[in-house]
Design a protein around this motif. Sequence first.
Motif, PDB file in Angstrom:
ATOM      1  N   HIS A   8       1.498   1.312   7.396  1.00 43.35           N
ATOM      2  CA  HIS A   8       1.868   1.615   8.740  1.00 43.35           C
ATOM      3  C   HIS A   8       0.724   2.343   9.509  1.00 43.35           C
ATOM      4  O   HIS A   8       0.076   3.284   8.703  1.00 43.35           O
TER       5      HIS A   8
ATOM      6  N   GLU B 203       6.306   5.723  13.615  1.00 42.97           N
ATOM      7  CA  GLU B 203       6.051   4.657  12.265  1.00 42.97           C
ATOM      8  C   GLU B 203       5.684   3.484  12.822  1.00 42.97           C
ATOM      9  O   GLU B 203       4.640   2.861  12.557  1.00 42.97           O
TER      10      GLU B 203
ATOM     11  N   HIS C  67       3.647   3.002   2.112  1.00 45.05           N
ATOM     12  CA  HIS C  67       4.861   3.507   1.398  1.00 45.05           C
ATOM     13  C   HIS C  67       5.787   2.430   0.953  1.00 45.05           C
ATOM     14  O   HIS C  67       5.615   1.384   1.370  1.00 45.05           O
TER      15      HIS C  67
ATOM     16  N   HIS D 249       3.661  -1.226   1.653  1.00 47.51           N
ATOM     17  CA  HIS D 249       3.407  -1.901   2.900  1.00 47.51           C
ATOM     18  C   HIS D 249       2.842  -0.946   3.751  1.00 47.51           C
ATOM     19  O   HIS D 249       3.288   0.373   3.446  1.00 47.51           O
TER      20      HIS D 249
END
Length: 138
Positions: A40, A125, A13, A38
């Motif tokens: 997650h 996250e 995102h 990047h």
Amino acid sequence: MLITKRVEFSASHVCRSPLLSDRENQELFGAAANPYGHGHNYAVEVTVEGNPDPVTGMVMDLKKLKDVIHREVVEVYDHRFLNHEVPPFDHIVPTAENIAIDVWQRLDLHLSKDGSRLHAVRIFETPDLYVDYFGGAA
Ligand code: NI
């Protein structure tokens, strides 16, 4: 009684609001505003509330719970660039908070019936950061 199912997905995102200028986004989100994105490894914990059925002994059919979460969330989010591939994140910042709201909306109709009710959505996250959403006013 509460029962919780945990699943994981990986996604990338960009944390950037179209309502803010480039400079404001950079100041607010820092490196997370980089338009290349990047990734997650997210974890989702879905909690359903209800009473165990007198016949099955279960709050809800666990296979059905797993299938609904995979179909409505994991298959939608996994290995996606959220801002480009998963509405509403083409115009809403895909923070953990907003992901929790979206996951709730994808699951609520499927899980709040037959005596059970969606109680909470928890989005990790990172292993040390999570948000909880209980529906209603965001
Ligand atoms: Ni991020």
